[in-house]
Design an enzyme around this catalytic site. Sequence first.
Site, short mmCIF file in Angstrom:
data_model
loop_
_atom_site.label_atom_id
_atom_site.label_comp_id
_atom_site.label_asym_id
_atom_site.label_seq_id
_atom_site.Cartn_x
_atom_site.Cartn_y
_atom_site.Cartn_z
N PHE A 9 0.82 -1.22 0.00
CA PHE A 9 -0.10 -0.01 0.10
C PHE A 9 0.84 1.18 -0.01
O PHE A 9 0.89 1.95 -0.86
CB PHE A 9 -1.00 -0.08 1.12
CG PHE A 9 -1.73 1.20 1.48
CD1 PHE A 9 -2.23 2.14 0.52
CD2 PHE A 9 -1.63 1.65 2.90
CE1 PHE A 9 -2.88 3.12 1.00
CE2 PHE A 9 -2.30 2.77 3.49
CZ PHE A 9 -3.04 3.43 2.39
N ALA A 81 7.10 -5.65 5.36
CA ALA A 81 6.82 -6.12 7.06
C ALA A 81 5.48 -6.80 7.10
O ALA A 81 4.52 -6.99 6.08
CB ALA A 81 6.58 -4.62 7.86
N TYR A 147 4.30 -6.21 17.77
CA TYR A 147 4.40 -5.25 16.58
C TYR A 147 5.13 -4.12 16.71
O TYR A 147 6.11 -3.65 16.33
CB TYR A 147 2.84 -5.12 15.73
CG TYR A 147 2.92 -4.05 14.39
CD1 TYR A 147 3.26 -4.40 13.32
CD2 TYR A 147 2.60 -2.82 14.96
CE1 TYR A 147 3.23 -3.40 12.24
CE2 TYR A 147 2.71 -1.76 13.79
CZ TYR A 147 3.07 -2.08 12.53
OH TYR A 147 2.84 -1.38 11.52
N PHE A 208 -16.61 -0.38 16.47
CA PHE A 208 -16.31 -0.81 17.91
C PHE A 208 -16.49 0.25 18.97
O PHE A 208 -16.17 1.45 18.75
CB PHE A 208 -15.28 -1.67 18.00
CG PHE A 208 -15.10 -2.58 16.79
CD1 PHE A 208 -15.73 -3.81 17.12
CD2 PHE A 208 -14.23 -2.58 15.83
CE1 PHE A 208 -15.75 -4.87 16.11
CE2 PHE A 208 -14.44 -3.49 14.72
CZ PHE A 208 -14.87 -4.86 15.06
#
Length: 319
Positions: A9, A81, A147, A208
């Site tokens: 991206f 990554a 991460y 959420f």
Amino acid sequence: MLVTGGAGFIGSHTVDLLMSLGCKVSVLDNLSTGYMANLAQWDADPRFAFVGGDITKDLAEPLAAAVAKFGPIQRIAHFAAQTAVPVSMDDPVTDIEVNLAGTARILEYARRNKVAKVFFASSSAVYDDDAPVPVSEDSTARPASPYGIDKLAVEIYLDYYTRLYGLKFTALRFMNVYGPRQDPSSWYSGVISIFLDRAVAGDQITIFDDGEQTRDFVYVTDVANAVVTSLFSPKPDGAIINIGTGVEVTINEITRTILALAQSRSVVKYEPARPGDIRRSVTTMDRATALLAFTPKVDLREGLDHTLAWVRAQKSSAA
Ligand code: UD1
């Protein structure tokens, strides 16, 4: 110029900018989450080469191919990554193998081959969950995920390589990046890509928590601009810099804007907060302004327009 993760991206938008500036660009990518379609516009260009390669494995072959094509590599933009925070929580070992050990492989190449500058794609995930708002680069780095830990560990490695070998680097800590080519297909995709995809399809949107949580959404071409400035300007050498817009937006606001823009009748449903979700996130802009002369050019409304157009085009070409 080598771009790792250049089929992804943010990587592919950076390739676009580098190519438009006249650079010779090799892309190293294993296509695990990237797509050749993101680079199809450069396929026939003699200044472009795709060399394959997987950062968890020996890179001698793809790197030799890049050197054979365009000569010694002067600069590396390192995006390759494992990019999903929840995936890193499920499988920290793989995150270490890709994001930390894979990066060490790139850094070793850089120092042995006297690469002039390395850019590293870091993340605001290095900050503490309850870091101050807005968050500055001096806030405590205390990651809430493997991460974030691996991104922070790479920053420490970069500093080590600078002290021992004089390696030049800039690390940019991205806030919430959005734009065309962000893949909406998994549950951990960026919220804007998911909501635009659902809105266009008329499918249900799930918020959420109460939707009053905030994020700093930065458009992908602005991010690519910051990356390219980092690669070519000596001013940010050795610096770690947040990249966002300084504008704090609630998830409820972004949902309303998306539904209106897409003229969508998607139903919005509320569900309990995701574990580990932070409540507020927005960056200070001082360091990005001082070291990169960075000011975002694409505001949220325009960025959403472009992204919506891309989502529609994707859907109509898939139909
Ligand atoms: C993002 C980045 C992450 C980075 C972090 C740093 C993405 C995909 N993730 O995580 O790599 O480390 O910023 O701050 O860009 N939401 C919904 N409904 C959905 C999906 C999301 O309400 O269907 C909400 C989430 O609960 C969250 C917000 O939208 O509150 C943003 O979520 P998301 O786009 O996944 O990004 P972050 O979790 O902020």
